[in-house]
Design an enzyme around this catalytic site. Structure first.
Site, PDB file in Angstrom:
ATOM      1  N   GLU A 110       0.202   0.420   3.111  1.00  0.00           N
ATOM      2  CA  GLU A 110       1.655   0.272   2.936  1.00  0.00           C
ATOM      3  C   GLU A 110       2.213  -1.047   3.454  1.00  0.00           C
ATOM      4  O   GLU A 110       3.288  -1.065   4.054  1.00  0.00           O
ATOM      5  CB  GLU A 110       2.375   1.445   3.618  1.00  0.00           C
ATOM      6  CG  GLU A 110       1.996   2.779   3.021  1.00  0.00           C
ATOM      7  CD  GLU A 110       2.620   3.970   3.755  1.00  0.00           C
ATOM      8  OE1 GLU A 110       2.978   4.933   3.070  1.00  0.00           O
ATOM      9  OE2 GLU A 110       2.724   3.950   4.991  1.00  0.00           O
TER      10      GLU A 110
HETATM   11  C1  TNX Z   1       1.696   7.894   4.412  1.00  0.00           C
HETATM   12  S1  TNX Z   1      -1.227   7.899   4.533  1.00  0.00           S
HETATM   13  C2  TNX Z   1       1.290   7.085   5.462  1.00  0.00           C
HETATM   14  C3  TNX Z   1       1.818   7.328   6.812  1.00  0.00           C
HETATM   15  C4  TNX Z   1       2.779   8.480   6.842  1.00  0.00           C
HETATM   16  C5  TNX Z   1       2.294   9.580   5.938  1.00  0.00           C
HETATM   17  C6  TNX Z   1       3.150  10.810   5.983  1.00  0.00           C
HETATM   18  C7  TNX Z   1      -0.961   6.503   5.036  1.00  0.00           C
HETATM   19  C8  TNX Z   1      -2.112   5.644   5.090  1.00  0.00           C
HETATM   20  N1  TNX Z   1       0.298   6.147   5.374  1.00  0.00           N
HETATM   21  O1  TNX Z   1       2.398   6.160   7.334  1.00  0.00           O
HETATM   22  O2  TNX Z   1       2.877   8.931   8.157  1.00  0.00           O
HETATM   23  O3  TNX Z   1       2.245   9.105   4.631  1.00  0.00           O
HETATM   24  O4  TNX Z   1       2.598  11.841   5.233  1.00  0.00           O
END
Ligand code: TNX
Length: 505
Positions: free
Chosen positions: A309
């Site tokens: 992300e």
């Molecule tokens: C996605 S999964 C994220 C997290 C959040 C999560 C909540 C991932 C690698 N990143 O930053 O906490 O979703 O479900």
């Protein structure tokens, strides 16, 4: 003809045959043999029944439990278990012996005539070498004792890795000697403005040692280059100004969160707005120092460096960062692990392990990113969000958790086939990991309600071969229901979902 109930075991063994007869547990029962495996078994029996077997070293008598090691008893982590006049657990190695004792604890049942074990013959070994759970201690901090309890719960389901998500926008959770302001300034809050916390190096060593005593390897994660807002509370000069994105803005509106402000604690949980300064050499001093100190604390082979992300980062900067950071981890003698987005980067270090967190029907880009790790000689950890994300709600009305990947009941957690998820050969799958993100999870009780029973379903996928007898959803529901008395005696506040026929014995 009425079929007999399946043996009350989760994960279900590779092969298990019930035989006629029962070996009683009495005040005379003794545990003989391997000294390392005995205390966990004795404590487990005592917690459950109030009867504390003694340990002894002489020849077994009827009603005793004998623990021993024999490399011929199976592949790594495998064991054989036979209950007849005597119960005998033979581990192929120390981990296998430990898993055999966990199976014995699940078989121990109370009937009108008292406690005892059904006569059985079991041969068992895991399908995947990596069977994990992740705990996000950054969004909410969990004290050392609670982490130890979570380790015990995971080990009882034959999991062997605990991934600790040690840093995120909301907090930094491990003291670093060379950058001491992290524990002083970057760790004081959690999501929602709840109290923060930070592990000292001794705390962290205690977690690693407790995990090792249950055959669990700790996998530390420092999430980079995004998810780094908290670092800026201590060291503003190595973090970029926040970049707002649509996702962050819509989450902030929907949830009533304030937007992130550089240099101030962030208590919302929007994602993708922060990055370390990728082209700044001072940032690389930081990354090298932090990863070096963590590598020194880590006996296990893996160092997770995040990579998810990074929405405000250009493709070129992201590639530069992931190439250099994965190479650095390799230089430190560890295997890098990264979330699947890092598979978009051509030059990630060879052997980097990818963690897939897309859906059970992968979109093409995510599947290609995951496959790139394999092309570079790495393997994959599977964490499909709509099946194994323990922070997804069980149903829309469930008070805890999120639902961006959908709602996940026990059926959804177990109704997918790891070998068919991604376009890669089965040998390139290292295993499965179930993450517990903690935006809404504030206590051990909250964690218990989200992990149990779904973690048991995931453990079965990670442990048991797809073609084993009894590995089907109807049998799994019944076998999970029969864990209730064990979970109660261990103080686990599981969610009594109506999907499961919960039993009292
Ligand atoms: C996605 S999964 C994220 C997290 C959040 C999560 C909540 C991932 C690698 N990143 O930053 O906490 O979703 O479900």
């Amino acid at each position: 003809m009425v079929l007999p109930d399946p043996l009350p075991l989760v994960p279900v063994p590779r092969s298990a045959i019930a035989e006629a007869g029962r070996m009683p547990l009495t005040g005379e029962t003794r545990i003989l043999g391997d000294a390392a495996a005995a205390p966990h078994l004795i404590d487990g029996i005592a917690r459950r029944t109030g009867i504390r077997p003694s340990s002894a070293t002489d020849e077994p008598r009827a009603g005793d439990v004998l623990l021993r090691l024999d490399p011929a008893a199976g592949p790594a982590e495998g064991y054989r278990l036979r209950v007849g006049d005597v119960a005998e657990v033979i581990g192929a190695d120390a981990a296998g012996l430990f898993y055999g004792t966990q199976t014995l604890l699940q078989l121990l049942r109370e009937r009108d005539e008292g406690w005892g074990w059904q006569h059985v013959r079991i041969e068992d070994a895991p399908r995947f070498a990596y069977r994990g759970m992740m705990l996000d201690v950054a969004r909410h901090f969990f004290p050392v004792d609670e982490v130890k309890t979570i380790i015990d719960r995971a080990a009882a389901l034959k999991l062997n890795h605990l991934h600790l998500h040690l840093s995120d926008d909301q907090g930094w959770r491990l003291h670093i000697d060379s950058w001491p302001l992290l524990s002083e300034k970057s760790s004081v809050t959690s999501a929602n403005g709840d109290a923060g916390g930070c592990y000292s190096k001794d705390d962290y060593r205690a977690i690693v040692a407790h995990a090792a005593s249950r055959h669990i390897t700790i996998v530390p994660e420092i999430d980079l280059p995004g998810h780094t807002h908290a670092i800026g509370l201590a060291y503003r000069e190595i973090v970029e100004e926040p970049v707002m994105n649509d996702h962050l803005l819509s989450d902030a509106t929907r949830l009533g969160h304030a937007l992130p402000v550089a240099g101030e604690p962030y208590i919302g949980w929007g994602v993708g707005h922060f990055s370390v300064r990728i082209r700044e050499e001072r940032t690389w001093d930081f990354v090298r120092d932090v990863l070096t100190e963590i590598a020194e604390l880590t006996p296990g082979p893996y160092l997770h460096i995040g990579g998810d992300e990074s929405l405000g980062t250009s493709e070129a900067d992201f590639a530069y960062f992931m190439e250099r950071a994965t190479a650095l981890v390799t230089e430190l003698g560890k295997s890098p692990v990264a979330w699947h987005e890092a598979g978009a980067v051509e030059g990630i270090a060879e052997g980097t392990v990818g963690q897939y967190w897309g859906l059970t029907s992968p979109d093409g880009a995510h599947a290609a990113q995951a496959a790139h790790f394999v092309a570079r000689g790495g393997r994959l950890i599977l964490s499909p969000a709509d099946a194994v994300y323990l922070d997804m709600k069980y149903d829309e009305a469930f008070p805890l958790g999120l639902s961006w990947a959908g709602v996940v009941d026990v059926h959804a957690a177990s109704d997918w086939e790891p070998g068919e998820l991604l376009p890669v050969p089965e040998e390139s799958i290292l295993g499965i990991e179930a993450p517990l993100w903690t935006e809404t999870v504030r206590s051990l009780d909250d964690a218990d309600r989200l992990t149990h029973p779904r973690l048991a379903a995931v453990a079965e996928l990670a442990w048991t071969a797809a073609d084993a007898a009894e590995r089907n959803s109807e049998s799994l529901r019944h076998r999970i229901g029969r864990q209730a008395p064990l979970w109660q005696s261990d103080g686990i506040r599981y969610h009594p979902t109506p999907e499961i026929p919960w039993s009292t014995r």
